[in-house]
Write a protein that holds these residues in place. Structure first.
Motif, mmCIF file in Angstrom:
data_model
loop_
_atom_site.group_PDB
_atom_site.id
_atom_site.type_symbol
_atom_site.label_atom_id
_atom_site.label_comp_id
_atom_site.label_asym_id
_atom_site.label_seq_id
_atom_site.Cartn_x
_atom_site.Cartn_y
_atom_site.Cartn_z
ATOM 1 N N GLU A 118 -0.314 14.413 -2.422
ATOM 2 C CA GLU A 118 -1.619 14.749 -2.390
ATOM 3 C C GLU A 118 -2.040 15.152 -0.940
ATOM 4 O OE1 GLU A 118 -4.095 11.293 -2.803
ATOM 5 O OE2 GLU A 118 -4.146 11.351 -5.223
ATOM 6 N N GLU A 119 -1.321 14.365 0.076
ATOM 7 C CA GLU A 119 -1.550 14.611 1.421
ATOM 8 C C GLU A 119 -0.954 15.985 1.982
ATOM 9 O OE1 GLU A 119 -3.049 12.044 2.823
ATOM 10 O OE2 GLU A 119 -3.226 13.063 5.035
ATOM 11 N N ARG A 144 -10.296 7.935 2.492
ATOM 12 C CA ARG A 144 -9.004 8.677 2.004
ATOM 13 C C ARG A 144 -8.846 9.149 0.678
ATOM 14 N NH1 ARG A 144 -4.750 6.653 0.561
ATOM 15 N NH2 ARG A 144 -3.069 8.082 0.273
ATOM 16 N N LYS A 145 -8.851 8.084 -0.095
ATOM 17 C CA LYS A 145 -8.775 8.432 -1.657
ATOM 18 C C LYS A 145 -9.961 9.388 -2.159
ATOM 19 C CE LYS A 145 -6.522 8.178 -5.121
ATOM 20 N NZ LYS A 145 -4.874 8.608 -5.135
ATOM 21 N N MET A 157 -8.502 10.610 6.322
ATOM 22 C CA MET A 157 -8.148 11.815 5.476
ATOM 23 C C MET A 157 -6.763 12.168 5.590
ATOM 24 S SD MET A 157 -11.531 13.326 3.824
ATOM 25 C CE MET A 157 -13.061 13.481 5.477
ATOM 26 N N MET A 158 -6.303 12.154 7.217
ATOM 27 C CA MET A 158 -5.104 12.310 7.369
ATOM 28 C C MET A 158 -3.913 11.649 7.340
ATOM 29 S SD MET A 158 -6.176 14.140 11.192
ATOM 30 C CE MET A 158 -7.334 15.260 11.295
ATOM 31 N N VAL A 159 -4.328 10.282 6.658
ATOM 32 C CA VAL A 159 -3.084 9.098 6.545
ATOM 33 C C VAL A 159 -2.504 9.587 5.406
ATOM 34 C CG1 VAL A 159 -2.769 6.972 6.742
ATOM 35 C CG2 VAL A 159 -4.585 7.727 7.986
ATOM 36 N N LYS A 160 -1.237 9.213 5.359
ATOM 37 C CA LYS A 160 -0.466 9.561 4.067
ATOM 38 C C LYS A 160 -0.529 8.311 2.998
ATOM 39 C CE LYS A 160 4.151 9.030 5.747
ATOM 40 N NZ LYS A 160 4.278 7.516 5.742
ATOM 41 N N SER A 161 -0.511 7.215 3.527
ATOM 42 C CA SER A 161 -0.768 5.997 2.487
ATOM 43 C C SER A 161 -1.465 5.054 3.128
ATOM 44 C CB SER A 161 0.481 5.642 1.880
ATOM 45 O OG SER A 161 1.104 4.610 3.007
ATOM 46 N N LYS A 195 -9.525 3.271 3.243
ATOM 47 C CA LYS A 195 -8.838 3.292 2.132
ATOM 48 C C LYS A 195 -9.703 4.341 1.276
ATOM 49 C CE LYS A 195 -5.877 -0.759 3.135
ATOM 50 N NZ LYS A 195 -5.731 -2.010 2.772
ATOM 51 N N GLY A 199 -11.121 16.942 -2.236
ATOM 52 C CA GLY A 199 -10.733 18.090 -1.462
ATOM 53 C C GLY A 199 -11.512 18.363 -0.339
ATOM 54 N N GLN A 231 1.094 9.811 -3.195
ATOM 55 C CA GLN A 231 -0.011 9.916 -2.115
ATOM 56 C C GLN A 231 0.728 11.407 -1.227
ATOM 57 O OE1 GLN A 231 -0.641 6.245 -0.405
ATOM 58 N NE2 GLN A 231 -1.245 5.398 -2.439
ATOM 59 N N ILE A 232 1.870 11.347 -0.887
ATOM 60 C CA ILE A 232 2.390 12.107 -0.081
ATOM 61 C C ILE A 232 2.211 13.635 -0.530
ATOM 62 C CG2 ILE A 232 4.604 13.490 0.889
ATOM 63 C CD1 ILE A 232 5.423 10.595 1.601
ATOM 64 N N MET A 236 -8.321 26.177 6.130
ATOM 65 C CA MET A 236 -9.454 26.081 6.895
ATOM 66 C C MET A 236 -9.579 26.337 8.434
ATOM 67 S SD MET A 236 -12.175 22.661 7.606
ATOM 68 C CE MET A 236 -11.303 22.206 8.933
ATOM 69 N N TRP A 249 -3.796 18.397 0.978
ATOM 70 C CA TRP A 249 -4.796 18.171 1.858
ATOM 71 C C TRP A 249 -4.406 18.996 3.119
ATOM 72 C CZ3 TRP A 249 -6.404 16.362 6.647
ATOM 73 C CH2 TRP A 249 -7.797 16.246 6.638
ATOM 74 N N HIS A 250 -3.424 18.573 3.500
ATOM 75 C CA HIS A 250 -3.035 19.366 4.814
ATOM 76 C C HIS A 250 -2.790 20.883 4.880
ATOM 77 C CE1 HIS A 250 -2.081 16.629 8.011
ATOM 78 N NE2 HIS A 250 -2.118 15.933 7.106
ATOM 79 N N HIS A 274 -9.456 12.621 -0.699
ATOM 80 C CA HIS A 274 -8.509 13.642 -1.393
ATOM 81 C C HIS A 274 -8.887 13.975 -2.901
ATOM 82 C CE1 HIS A 274 -4.898 12.166 1.247
ATOM 83 N NE2 HIS A 274 -6.021 12.877 2.045
ATOM 84 N N ASN A 275 -9.669 13.102 -3.490
ATOM 85 C CA ASN A 275 -9.822 13.556 -5.101
ATOM 86 C C ASN A 275 -10.925 14.748 -4.916
ATOM 87 O OD1 ASN A 275 -8.656 11.446 -6.071
ATOM 88 N ND2 ASN A 275 -10.281 10.010 -6.424
ATOM 89 N N GLY A 320 0.999 -1.209 -0.044
ATOM 90 C CA GLY A 320 0.121 -0.082 0.034
ATOM 91 C C GLY A 320 0.797 1.006 0.021
ATOM 92 N N LYS A 376 -4.836 22.967 2.903
ATOM 93 C CA LYS A 376 -6.009 23.229 2.832
ATOM 94 C C LYS A 376 -6.785 23.266 3.983
ATOM 95 C CE LYS A 376 -7.179 21.503 -1.782
ATOM 96 N NZ LYS A 376 -7.762 20.236 -2.473
ATOM 97 N N GLU A 377 -6.357 22.162 4.897
ATOM 98 C CA GLU A 377 -6.892 21.963 6.116
ATOM 99 C C GLU A 377 -6.487 22.990 7.067
ATOM 100 O OE1 GLU A 377 -5.852 19.435 9.027
ATOM 101 O OE2 GLU A 377 -7.860 18.761 9.718
ATOM 102 N N LEU A 408 -12.606 18.254 3.734
ATOM 103 C CA LEU A 408 -11.934 18.515 4.787
ATOM 104 C C LEU A 408 -12.478 18.122 5.914
ATOM 105 C CD1 LEU A 408 -10.153 22.129 4.159
ATOM 106 C CD2 LEU A 408 -9.361 19.786 3.901
ATOM 107 N N THR A 409 -13.835 17.834 6.033
ATOM 108 C CA THR A 409 -14.508 17.479 7.176
ATOM 109 C C THR A 409 -15.479 16.389 6.656
ATOM 110 O OG1 THR A 409 -16.799 18.703 6.758
ATOM 111 C CG2 THR A 409 -14.888 20.008 7.924
ATOM 112 N N VAL A 432 -12.830 11.510 9.821
ATOM 113 C CA VAL A 432 -12.085 12.407 9.317
ATOM 114 C C VAL A 432 -10.501 12.203 9.395
ATOM 115 C CG1 VAL A 432 -11.650 13.954 11.204
ATOM 116 C CG2 VAL A 432 -11.751 15.059 8.984
#
Lengths: 80, 533
Positions: free
Chosen positions: A57-58, B100-101, B278-282, B97, B107, A54-55, A68, A61-62, B104-105, A47, A64-65, B109-110, B275
């Motif tokens: 993307e992450e 998360r995906k 969505m904070m996990v990186k992989s 999983k 965007g 992925q990083i 917010m 995301w962060h 992210h697609n 995975g 943006k968070e 946040l909550t 939520v």
């Protein structure tokens, strides 16, 4: 089947619980915990293949968070 | 006493020093979001799993449900089973999983935003935000009550003083920027809880004569105690602490529908946990977290429920009373009372500090979600304005949420932690679970379908809590005021059937039917949502 029955009877004695439903919960909890352990161990390194992407993307995301939280909760003000 | 005070002060100081140290290390390593992730790459996955665990498990699970196990017995272990299977395995492997995906697609946040963007509906966002904002104080209040009950018993303080003290600490924590739980600090709390619960599990079996003898003693206890002690419980279906209640009895319905199903299944649709995915990186982190999370939840809830049930053996052997008697009928006090009586003071203090900090991380996550629910999900969506005033709205929302939680802490009756938690979980399950499930797994689900399920599920759940479910209907008194009867349907088993059993299946079916009757969602939107899933 006979073996299963034997093991079950043995568990009753070992755990001191006769009710099959409660014994089931006790043993079931241990089994699902083991399921998690086995799954986690087998997939420990899976995975993460597209980790770079992925990083990225992450991070987006962060950002943006954080935005917010700045905009809507007024957090992080002090740290800029 | 002076000695105990010294022990307490030493433990608090060591604990604070550790928290400050860990916080400092984390702060040094991670100044920006990028650092946070880069450092995260080198971080052991148990940080993620334990911080998730510390948000998941609070005083509610340990004090509230542990005490409930003192009343309902080891049948409650089905909740441990579901917490691990549903709350960890299914949540991480299947929901995590995809959440998360897709998150992210889109965007998102909550949690409400995730649902609203997936189905292209602003209504979903503000309605869900409102459900969270109005429903969550109940859960926050019972977590707070759990903290106060523990302090009350361990330090011998008046409950009201303990509650105010806890509320002040929580308020300070929230005001001084602790609102976003720092993962490292959470993981530290998780690690200490890990060790403390192992000690407690070993201790309870040590005290009661070992695994076999302890459980056997608990099995036999129902025949040993004077029948009048358990008469009330027996009349409603209680059969012993290691056997399930009589099938279909009120005792059985409360145990199975409210405590086991309500919380065991409702955990999937908890906004403050959703939520986190969505904070996990992989996905790898999720895979690894399954291993650690499984062991963690097993130890936390399993130990709490086993200790709660076996405390009956301890109290009967030492005081000639069963657990509920010792605490005057308030199950919320069973775990604190057991620890105060059976364990050395240093352990009781350590346990208290760990519990309090776990409750803080749960509460800060709850208040964070409540603030964003009001500011981002309700206010911004409704007014279409961004920034500026919504900061004020969110902050005001958090302040109001803390105040309401404290007021509820005073108003709610004894014996409430487990039931209050279960009610909140039931409402979220009825409102969000079918929508969340379809958001992740069914492309044919339509906006109209999930909105029908959301509104009807929420409405039925609230109706059931106000008019049918006896515990809540009596406490609220609205049904009595309007109809003159305590509950609308007096015939068994309905007053003891939890709303989740009714509202969730109806919401599910309605979502499916309306979805099939309406126009399928656009392919373009679905492709965007599910890209890379």
């Amino acid at each position: 089947m006979g073996d299963f029955k034997k093991v079950w009877e043995m568990m009753k004695v070992v755990l001191g619980i006769e009710d099959p439903w409660v014994l089931g919960a006790y043993i079931g909890s241990i089994l699902v915990m083991l399921l998690c352990v086995v799954y986690g161990a087998l997939n420990w390194n899976k995975g993460g293949e597209d980790e770079e992407e992925q990083i990225k993307e992450e991070i987006e995301w962060h950002e943006k968070e954080k935005e917010m939280e700045e905009d809507e909760l007024g957090l992080w003000d002090e740290e800029g | 006493m002076a000695n105990d005070l010294l022990t307490l002060i030493v433990i608090v100081l060591i604990y604070l020093a550790l928290v400050v140290y860990v916080g400092y290390v984390a702060w040094k390593r991670t100044k920006t979001a990028d650092d946070y992730l880069v450092a995260g790459r080198a971080t052991h996955p148990f940080i993620m799993a334990l911080s998730y665990g510390a948000t998941f498990i609070s005083t509610s699970a340990i004090v509230g449900f542990g005490g409930t196990a003192g009343v309902y017995g080891m049948g409650l272990l089905w909740l441990t089973f579901l917490n691990i299977l549903v709350g960890i395995f299914i949540a991480f492997v299947f929901f995590g999983k995809r959440t998360r995906k897709i998150g992210h697609n889109l965007g998102a946040l909550t949690f409400p935003e995730f649902l609203s963007k997936r189905f292209n509906s602003r209504f979903i966002q503000w309605f869900s935000g409102a459900v969270i904002f109005f429903g969550m104080p109940l859960y926050a209040a019972v977590v707070l009550i759990g903290m106060a009950r523990f302090v009350e018993t361990t330090l011998n303080l008046d409950y009201n003083i303990a509650l105010i003290g806890m509320a002040v600490i929580v308020a300070l924590y929230v005001i001084f920027g602790g609102i976003r739980g720092v993962m490292y600090t959470d993981a530290l709390q998780g690690s200490i809880m890990f060790v403390v619960m192992i000690v407690l599990l070993v201790a309870i079996y040590w005290i009661t004569g070992g695994l076999v003898d302890g459980n056997q003693a608990l099995t036999n206890l129902v025949n040993v105690v004077p029948p009048d002690l358990t008469a009330t419980a027996t009349a409603t279906g209680f059969t012993g602490w290691t056997s399930m209640p009589t099938f279909g009895s009120p005792f059985w319905w409360t145990l199975v529908s409210t405590l086991i199903l309500g919380v065991g299944i409702g955990v999937l649709s908890q906004p403050q946990l959703g939520v986190r995915f969505m904070m996990v990186k992989s996905n790898r982190e999720l895979n690894r977290a399954v291993l650690i999370g499984g062991i963690f939840i097993f130890l936390m809830t399993g130990t709490a429920f086993i200790v709660g049930a076996l405390s009956n053996v301890y109290f009967f052997n030492t005081m000639g009373q069963i657990a509920t008697q010792v605490v005057g009928g308030n199950a919320d006090k069973i775990i604190p009372a057991f620890i105060a009586a059976a364990m050395p003071p240093w352990f009781a203090y350590l346990f208290m500090i760990t519990l309090l900090s776990a409750a803080m991380s749960t509460l800060s996550a709850l208040f964070h979600v409540q603030g964003t629910a009001l500011g981002r999900d309700v206010y911004e969506t409704a007014t279409k304005k961004k920034g500026g005033a919504s900061v004020m709205v969110a902050r005001a929302g958090i302040t109001v949420a803390v105040v309401i939680a404290v007021i509820l802490g005073y108003l709610l009756p004894a014996n409430i932690i487990a039931v209050g938690t279960a009610m909140w979980f039931s409402i979220t399950a009825a409102a969000f679970l079918s929508m969340y499930l379809f958001a992740c797994f069914w492309k044919r689900a339509t906006k109209e379908g999930v909105i029908s399920g959301l509104v009807i599920g929420t409405a039925i759940s609230i109706f059931w809590i106000v008019f049918v479910f006896k515990k809540s209907a009596e406490a609220l008194g609205i049904c009595k005021a309007l109809t003159g009867q305590a509950v609308l349907i007096a015939a068994q088993p309905w007053p003891t059937v939890d709303s989740i059993v009714i509202a969730l299946p109806i919401a599910f079916i309605i979502t499916v039917i309306v979805s099939l009757l309406t126009k399928p969602p656009e392919k373009e939107h679905l492709d965007k949502c599910f890209s890379g899933v």
